[in-house]
Scaffold this motif. Structure first.
Motif, PDB file in Angstrom:
ATOM      1  N   ASP A 181     -51.403  68.323 -12.909  1.00  0.00           N
ATOM      2  CA  ASP A 181     -50.430  68.200 -14.002  1.00  0.00           C
ATOM      3  C   ASP A 181     -49.015  68.502 -13.527  1.00  0.00           C
ATOM      4  N   ARG A 182     -48.856  69.595 -12.798  1.00  0.00           N
ATOM      5  CA  ARG A 182     -47.517  69.959 -12.305  1.00  0.00           C
ATOM      6  C   ARG A 182     -47.017  68.934 -11.295  1.00  0.00           C
ATOM      7  N   GLY A 183     -47.917  68.454 -10.461  1.00  0.00           N
ATOM      8  CA  GLY A 183     -47.540  67.468  -9.458  1.00  0.00           C
ATOM      9  C   GLY A 183     -47.139  66.140 -10.057  1.00  0.00           C
ATOM     10  N   ALA A 184     -47.767  65.757 -11.164  1.00  0.00           N
ATOM     11  CA  ALA A 184     -47.415  64.493 -11.807  1.00  0.00           C
ATOM     12  C   ALA A 184     -45.974  64.506 -12.294  1.00  0.00           C
ATOM     13  N   ALA A 185     -45.552  65.608 -12.892  1.00  0.00           N
ATOM     14  CA  ALA A 185     -44.168  65.724 -13.350  1.00  0.00           C
ATOM     15  C   ALA A 185     -43.206  65.712 -12.163  1.00  0.00           C
ATOM     16  N   LEU A 186     -43.574  66.413 -11.087  1.00  0.00           N
ATOM     17  CA  LEU A 186     -42.758  66.431  -9.876  1.00  0.00           C
ATOM     18  C   LEU A 186     -42.621  65.024  -9.298  1.00  0.00           C
ATOM     19  N   LEU A 187     -43.739  64.310  -9.224  1.00  0.00           N
ATOM     20  CA  LEU A 187     -43.750  62.961  -8.672  1.00  0.00           C
ATOM     21  C   LEU A 187     -42.848  62.026  -9.468  1.00  0.00           C
ATOM     22  N   ARG A 188     -42.944  62.099 -10.784  1.00  0.00           N
ATOM     23  CA  ARG A 188     -42.123  61.227 -11.626  1.00  0.00           C
ATOM     24  C   ARG A 188     -40.636  61.484 -11.391  1.00  0.00           C
TER      25      ARG A 188
END
Length: 312
Positions: free
Chosen positions: A169-176
């Motif tokens: 979840d945290r990585g998805a926001a970072l990636l975006r």
């Protein structure tokens, strides 16, 4: 930008959904082929394939990025490739095919734990902090310049599966955010600093709980190998899966025989070299998962010794 996404397991799905809901165009998804799962070996799409089909995004199924897969990806005419736990290597000419190349969301703070199982190795090693990094893909394993990272303090007792869920979840926001920065021309990547460590894929033997080690090391290995490849002990020649465990109380040295399982009150204790581990949930060979107290009650034993010091 036109984005092609490559990923396979459930931890990659939040990133796929984040990109699908962004201002960018998701032109295709690459994932591994359907796998035979369960006792009946039913062919089942990967979690990423299932999510992509719900989004009506074209799916390319390939276990490796060979000439056929490369040609299919080339036809997508993507500006950027994004990879999250796909399970295969991206090599030239595919590596340099999108205009902005490829970026990778990796579940560690690089250069620590490069490789296929970063979260598992971090927990086995006793790390108390980990994170996620977005970096530019290069031919060398997980060695590209890092755009950004997020730090995650691992809560006491969390297993690899739980840490992966949090990082997904945290990585998805970072990636975006990184993808937006690349599109805007504001993203800056920095070289990795420090000595790298490596996290190869785990095998079943990595889940063996060695009672000749200390209690903390045993619990860390349990956490790092749960749910995959699975923590276990060998008891009377049979594999006993350990599904729940935590650090236990101390015992007098005379009662602490490494590898011995005993009951103390409501706890089922496994003695190690320097302390005990409480077994809370287990799965005996050929049976369903159950509370450790129910398993122990059915044995009608005063104690039980793990085979070969816990090493199978």
């Amino acid at each position: 930008m036109r984005i092609v996404f490559a990923g396979t397991p459930q931890p990659a799905v939040p990133s796929l959904l984040a990109l699908a809901s962004s201002v960018h165009e998701l032109v295709g998804v690459v994932t591994r082929r359907d796998a035979a799962l369960g006792r009946k070996r039913v062919l089942t799409p990967s979690p990423v394939a299932a999510a992509a089909e719900k989004l009506s995004v074209p799916v390319i199924k390939a276990d490796r990025l060979d000439d056929e897969a490369t040609s299919a990806i080339e036809e997508l005419d993507a500006d950027l490739g994004v990879i999250v736990a796909y399970g295969g290597l991206v090599r030239d000419p595919l590596l340099s095919m999108p205009r902005h190349g490829w970026i990778n969301l990796h579940f560690s703070l690089l250069p620590r734990w490069r490789g296929a199982a970063p979260v598992q190795h971090a927990l086995i090693a006793g790390d108390r902090t980990t994170g996620a990094s977005v970096f530019r893909l290069v031919p060398e394993l997980d060695a590209g310049d890092v755009y950004d990272e997020v730090v995650y303090d691992i809560p006491r007792g969390q297993t690899a599966g739980e840490v992966l869920d949090a990082l997904a979840d945290r990585g998805a926001a970072l990636l975006r955010d990184v993808v937006d920065g690349i599109a805007a021309g504001t993203a800056v990547a920095r070289p990795q600093r420090g000595e790298p460590s490596f996290a190869p894929k785990l095998s079943l033997v990595d889940g063996t709980l060695d009672v000749t080690a200390g209690a903390d090391a045993l619990v860390d290995r349990f956490r790092g190998t749960t749910p995959e490849p699975g923590a276990h002990l060998t008891v009377e020649g049979q594999r006993l899966k350990v599904l729940g465990a935590h650090r236990g109380p101390d015992l007098p040295p005379a009662e602490r025989v490494p590898g011995r399982i005993i009951a103390r009150g409501r706890d089922i204790l496994l003695a190690t070299a320097d302390g005990t581990v409480v077994l809370t949930r287990v799965q005996p060979a050929g049976k369903s998962a159950m509370a450790a107290t129910d398993w122990w009650r059915g044995l009608r034993r005063d104690h039980l010794d793990v085979d070969h010091g816990g090493v199978s």
